[in-house]
Design an enzyme around this catalytic site. Structure first.
Site, PDB file in Angstrom:
ATOM      1  N   GLU A   1      25.693  21.192  48.401  1.00 14.69           N
ATOM      2  CA  GLU A   1      26.827  21.214  47.249  1.00 14.69           C
ATOM      3  C   GLU A   1      26.435  19.755  46.383  1.00 14.69           C
ATOM      4  OE1 GLU A   1      28.722  23.073  45.565  1.00 14.69           O
ATOM      5  OE2 GLU A   1      29.019  21.500  44.209  1.00 14.69           O
TER       6      GLU A   1
ATOM      7  N   CYS B   1      36.769  26.600  41.329  1.00 10.35           N
ATOM      8  CA  CYS B   1      37.982  27.252  41.660  1.00 10.35           C
ATOM      9  C   CYS B   1      38.990  25.861  41.894  1.00 10.35           C
ATOM     10  CB  CYS B   1      38.027  28.159  42.407  1.00 10.35           C
ATOM     11  SG  CYS B   1      39.833  28.614  43.047  1.00 10.35           S
TER      12      CYS B   1
ATOM     13  N   HIS C   1      66.587  45.722  43.432  1.00  6.63           N
ATOM     14  CA  HIS C   1      67.331  45.720  42.275  1.00  6.63           C
ATOM     15  C   HIS C   1      68.207  44.537  42.296  1.00  6.63           C
ATOM     16  CE1 HIS C   1      69.531  46.938  38.699  1.00  6.63           C
ATOM     17  NE2 HIS C   1      70.729  46.770  39.217  1.00  6.63           N
TER      18      HIS C   1
ATOM     19  N   ARG D   1      37.272  36.172  17.879  1.00  6.56           N
ATOM     20  CA  ARG D   1      36.690  36.966  16.804  1.00  6.56           C
ATOM     21  C   ARG D   1      36.817  38.484  16.732  1.00  6.56           C
ATOM     22  NH1 ARG D   1      30.712  36.363  19.850  1.00  6.56           N
ATOM     23  NH2 ARG D   1      31.170  37.419  21.758  1.00  6.56           N
TER      24      ARG D   1
ATOM     25  N   CYS E   1      40.847  27.472  38.803  1.00  5.89           N
ATOM     26  CA  CYS E   1      41.867  27.972  39.109  1.00  5.89           C
ATOM     27  C   CYS E   1      42.994  27.121  39.673  1.00  5.89           C
ATOM     28  CB  CYS E   1      41.780  28.832  40.304  1.00  5.89           C
ATOM     29  SG  CYS E   1      40.217  29.856  40.477  1.00  5.89           S
TER      30      CYS E   1
ATOM     31  N   LYS F   1      44.159  24.252  36.997  1.00  3.47           N
ATOM     32  CA  LYS F   1      44.788  25.201  36.171  1.00  3.47           C
ATOM     33  C   LYS F   1      46.168  25.543  36.346  1.00  3.47           C
ATOM     34  CE  LYS F   1      44.616  28.980  36.316  1.00  3.47           C
ATOM     35  NZ  LYS F   1      43.656  30.050  35.956  1.00  3.47           N
TER      36      LYS F   1
ATOM     37  N   LEU G   1      43.045  31.811  26.733  1.00  5.47           N
ATOM     38  CA  LEU G   1      44.374  32.081  26.678  1.00  5.47           C
ATOM     39  C   LEU G   1      45.160  31.241  27.447  1.00  5.47           C
ATOM     40  CD1 LEU G   1      44.503  35.909  26.461  1.00  5.47           C
ATOM     41  CD2 LEU G   1      43.847  34.268  24.556  1.00  5.47           C
ATOM     42  N   GLU G   2      44.754  31.069  28.843  1.00  7.41           N
ATOM     43  CA  GLU G   2      45.340  30.135  29.465  1.00  7.41           C
ATOM     44  C   GLU G   2      45.604  28.908  29.443  1.00  7.41           C
ATOM     45  OE1 GLU G   2      43.402  30.891  33.474  1.00  7.41           O
ATOM     46  OE2 GLU G   2      44.528  32.683  33.576  1.00  7.41           O
TER      47      GLU G   2
ATOM     48  N   GLU H   1      61.132  46.727  39.547  1.00  8.29           N
ATOM     49  CA  GLU H   1      61.394  47.942  40.081  1.00  8.29           C
ATOM     50  C   GLU H   1      60.950  48.898  38.735  1.00  8.29           C
ATOM     51  OE1 GLU H   1      65.948  48.437  40.162  1.00  8.29           O
ATOM     52  OE2 GLU H   1      66.091  46.583  38.898  1.00  8.29           O
TER      53      GLU H   1
ATOM     54  N   TYR I   1      40.139  34.698  29.221  1.00  8.36           N
ATOM     55  CA  TYR I   1      41.033  33.967  30.434  1.00  8.36           C
ATOM     56  C   TYR I   1      41.084  32.742  29.942  1.00  8.36           C
ATOM     57  CZ  TYR I   1      40.274  38.051  33.721  1.00  8.36           C
ATOM     58  OH  TYR I   1      40.385  39.204  34.430  1.00  8.36           O
TER      59      TYR I   1
HETATM   60  P1  NDP Z   1      35.283  35.341  28.977  1.00 11.41           P
HETATM   61  O1  NDP Z   1      33.980  36.091  28.866  1.00 11.41           O
HETATM   62  O2  NDP Z   1      36.280  36.137  29.793  1.00 11.41           O
HETATM   63  O3  NDP Z   1      35.876  35.299  27.144  1.00 11.41           O
HETATM   64  C1  NDP Z   1      34.833  34.777  26.356  1.00 11.41           C
HETATM   65  C2  NDP Z   1      35.471  34.664  25.096  1.00 11.41           C
HETATM   66  O4  NDP Z   1      34.828  33.969  24.222  1.00 11.41           O
HETATM   67  C3  NDP Z   1      35.572  36.023  24.701  1.00 11.41           C
HETATM   68  O5  NDP Z   1      36.790  36.078  23.918  1.00 11.41           O
HETATM   69  C4  NDP Z   1      34.244  36.183  23.762  1.00 11.41           C
HETATM   70  O6  NDP Z   1      34.688  36.951  22.606  1.00 11.41           O
HETATM   71  C5  NDP Z   1      34.333  34.591  23.250  1.00 11.41           C
HETATM   72  N1  NDP Z   1      33.166  34.328  22.657  1.00 11.41           N
HETATM   73  C6  NDP Z   1      31.777  34.350  23.373  1.00 11.41           C
HETATM   74  N2  NDP Z   1      30.645  33.660  22.558  1.00 11.41           N
HETATM   75  C7  NDP Z   1      31.559  33.467  21.432  1.00 11.41           C
HETATM   76  C8  NDP Z   1      30.967  32.762  20.226  1.00 11.41           C
HETATM   77  N3  NDP Z   1      29.626  32.681  20.030  1.00 11.41           N
HETATM   78  N4  NDP Z   1      31.751  32.497  19.208  1.00 11.41           N
HETATM   79  C9  NDP Z   1      33.022  32.842  19.199  1.00 11.41           C
HETATM   80  N5  NDP Z   1      33.697  33.392  20.281  1.00 11.41           N
HETATM   81  C10 NDP Z   1      32.788  33.856  21.443  1.00 11.41           C
HETATM   82  O7  NDP Z   1      35.030  33.992  29.232  1.00 11.41           O
HETATM   83  P2  NDP Z   1      35.919  32.870  29.918  1.00 11.41           P
HETATM   84  O8  NDP Z   1      35.144  31.637  29.522  1.00 11.41           O
HETATM   85  O9  NDP Z   1      37.327  33.030  29.219  1.00 11.41           O
HETATM   86  O10 NDP Z   1      36.109  33.230  31.407  1.00 11.41           O
HETATM   87  C11 NDP Z   1      35.012  33.313  32.322  1.00 11.41           C
HETATM   88  C12 NDP Z   1      35.261  34.105  33.446  1.00 11.41           C
HETATM   89  O11 NDP Z   1      36.030  33.584  34.177  1.00 11.41           O
HETATM   90  C13 NDP Z   1      36.151  35.281  33.083  1.00 11.41           C
HETATM   91  O12 NDP Z   1      35.325  36.406  32.881  1.00 11.41           O
HETATM   92  C14 NDP Z   1      36.977  35.580  34.393  1.00 11.41           C
HETATM   93  O13 NDP Z   1      36.191  36.507  35.019  1.00 11.41           O
HETATM   94  C15 NDP Z   1      36.888  34.219  35.190  1.00 11.41           C
HETATM   95  N6  NDP Z   1      38.336  33.518  34.963  1.00 11.41           N
HETATM   96  C16 NDP Z   1      39.041  34.130  35.420  1.00 11.41           C
HETATM   97  C17 NDP Z   1      40.462  33.538  35.425  1.00 11.41           C
HETATM   98  C18 NDP Z   1      41.636  34.294  36.316  1.00 11.41           C
HETATM   99  O14 NDP Z   1      41.354  35.206  37.031  1.00 11.41           O
HETATM  100  N7  NDP Z   1      42.875  33.876  35.889  1.00 11.41           N
HETATM  101  C19 NDP Z   1      40.790  32.146  34.928  1.00 11.41           C
HETATM  102  C20 NDP Z   1      39.562  31.773  34.123  1.00 11.41           C
HETATM  103  C21 NDP Z   1      38.416  32.442  34.143  1.00 11.41           C
HETATM  104  P3  NDP Z   1      34.262  38.548  22.818  1.00 11.41           P
HETATM  105  O15 NDP Z   1      35.154  39.141  23.668  1.00 11.41           O
HETATM  106  O16 NDP Z   1      34.298  39.104  21.523  1.00 11.41           O
HETATM  107  O17 NDP Z   1      32.935  38.669  23.354  1.00 11.41           O
END
Ligand code: NDP
Length: 452
Positions: free
Chosen positions: A35, A43, A434, A198, A48, A51, A180-181, A439, A177
């Site tokens: 590593e 993670c 309840h 987008r 994870c 975060k 939004l998080e 539920e 993900y």
């Molecule tokens: P995602 O692939 O989930 O989302 C990427 C986002 O970026 C999408 O909304 C995509 O839009 C947008 N995007 C991509 N390229 C561009 C661009 N050039 N311009 C503007 N917008 C763009 O990736 P994340 O980075 O959020 O997460 C990666 C992975 O990590 C996830 O798939 C998930 O599996 C994992 N993860 C899981 C978590 C959990 O379980 N709680 C938490 C964090 C990560 P569009 O949808 O239009 O392609």
């Protein structure tokens, strides 16, 4: 005894690699794991775990704000970023040590170095030549910035964990993900947040009702949403930054975070010297058994770009170890994997979206929306949405989706039922607890709509 230095060499000490190495050693194999950056991988170090600690911090602020409605003389006050950072980093350091110890206790040889291929059985590990009969590539992924002018001025998710001060204003780009998080937890800690994505709704590919509920919840949290916007360029503006979109929207801010996806971390790994051709975005293509085109080289986790979730990587790593050294050939299932988005409130989902299920056959859909008991008192605009997607032919529950308090905790149990093939009638004859929100999953009697 084989002529190789090790029976198994795992490149990457993240969740998947550590599990695979540890279990293989438990089966009696001579194992090494290398590593280069941090034990526990994304993670534990920049994903994870830290975060979720920040999510908890945001939740305390929310509860403090709502407590007076329940009679507490509490005042939310200001948030001290440095206290949170110190507590978070101490926990990450504790987990790092545990990961390293786990390997040592299992008899695995650890290398604090990057391993790269010299040939299909030989690796350069921090300047040392090491040979292995079998090799597992578990190097994970890394965040990717969009290819726009000035992108280097923005942060990626890794950088959010080294910020010494809380930003006053931040623009988050992306609708997945991570976007939004972070948008949600940062808003909960105080900054003004703009979220730009987008698509018309966030979370492309997920259930439509869940996506709508998410957009509504983020808006209620005070995040300014900018749907249908593509970033065009980022530039300096005085002390801060200005993000300009293709449609001409200009947002002035202190920081911009790009959460625009992650790519496999295979640069410089020397895949070509191992005789492996990289796939899309540099991933290592694998079969369902995690095999690459080289019969003795396997790949697990985000580097394979299958289903990029920590518990999937650990499950796959464990199954591979059992297969290679435990006399128990098996694979981990990628079906009905539950997952959560830790926003405020969180969302969680398992199984098929209504859209995907309906494309496969007729479905009955049950949706409920309500204000949870806590918020009938707190008056916070935090609604809950719960949904079941049921096959009309088999009556099996194909998908469950929820946005609301405790969604992730609730969905783990629902996932067991769905993995076991529960029907709507199984849900119906289960007695509820309840008073809970959970539920509702066993009391949804009124059909919302039929599709197909
Ligand atoms: P995602 O692939 O989930 O989302 C990427 C986002 O970026 C999408 O909304 C995509 O839009 C947008 N995007 C991509 N390229 C561009 C661009 N050039 N311009 C503007 N917008 C763009 O990736 P994340 O980075 O959020 O997460 C990666 C992975 O990590 C996830 O798939 C998930 O599996 C994992 N993860 C899981 C978590 C959990 O379980 N709680 C938490 C964090 C990560 P569009 O949808 O239009 O392609």
């Amino acid at each position: 005894m084989s002529a190789y230095d090790f029976d198994l060499f795992v490149i990457g000490g993240g969740s998947g690699g550590v599990r695979c190495g540890r279990i293989s050693a438990g089966h009696g194999a001579r194992v090494a794991v290398a590593e280069e950056r941090f034990w526990g991988g994304t993670c534990v170090n920049v994903g994870c775990v830290p975060k979720k600690i920040m999510v908890h911090a945001a939740e305390y602020g929310q509860w403090a704000g709502e407590a007076p409605a329940f009679g507490w003389q509490a005042e939310k006050g200001a948030h001290d970023w440095a206290t949170l950072v110190a507590a978070r980093d101490a926990e990450v350091a504790r987990l790092n040590a545990i990961y390293a110890r786990l390997l040592g206790n299992a008899g695995v040889t650890s290398f604090n170095a990057r391993a790269t291929f010299i040939d299909p059985h030989t690796l350069d590990v921090g300047g040392q030549r090491v040979t292995a009969e079998r090799i597992v590539i578990a190097v994970g992924g890394r965040p990717q910035r969009p290819e726009i002018p000035g992108a280097e001025l923005g942060l990626v998710s890794d950088d959010l964990f080294t910020l010494k001060e809380r930003p006053r204003r931040i623009v988050v780009v992306g609708g997945g993900y991570i976007a939004l998080e972070f948008a949600s937890l940062l808003r909960g800690l105080g900054p003004e947040v703009d979220l730009l994505y987008r698509q018309p709704l966030p979370l492309r590919g997920m259930d439509g009702d869940l996506r709508e509920a998410m957009a509504e919840a983020l808006g209620h949290q005070g995040i300014r949403l900018h749907p249908g916007q593509m970033p065009a360029r980022l530039e300096k503006a005085g002390e801060g930054l200005r993000l300009i979109t293709e449609a001409g929207l200009a947002l002035e801010t202190d920081q911009v975070m790009f959460a625009t996806g992650r790519v496999p971390h295979t640069d410089g790994l020397g895949l070509e010297r191992a005789g492996i051709a990289p796939g899309r975005s540099g991933c290592v293509p694998v079969t369902l058994e995690q095999a690459t085109t080289q019969p003795h080289i396997f790949a697990i986790g985000d580097v394979t770009d299958q289903l990029n979730l920590t518990p999937v990587a650990t499950a796959v790593g464990h199954a591979l170890a059992d297969t290679l050294f435990g006399g128990n050939a098996r694979t981990a299932s990628f079906q009905n994997v539950p997952t959560a988005i830790f926003t405020s409130p969180p969302a969680a989902t398992v199984g098929l979206s209504e859209e995907v299920a309906a494309a496969q056959g007729p479905v009955d859909v049950y949706v409920t929306r309500f204000t949870p008991m806590r918020h009938t008192i707190s008056k916070a605009a935090r609604r809950t949405m719960m949904k079941l997607v049921v096959s009309r032919r088999t009556r099996r529950v194909l998908g469950a989706h929820m946005l609301g308090e405790d969604a992730a905790e609730i969905m783990q149990g629902i996932a067991v039922a769905i993995v076991a093939g529960a029907t709507k009638e199984d849900f119906d004859r289960t007695i509820g607890i309840h008073p809970t929100a959970a539920e509702e999953f066993v009391t949804m009697r009124t059909l919302t709509r039929q599709v197909g």
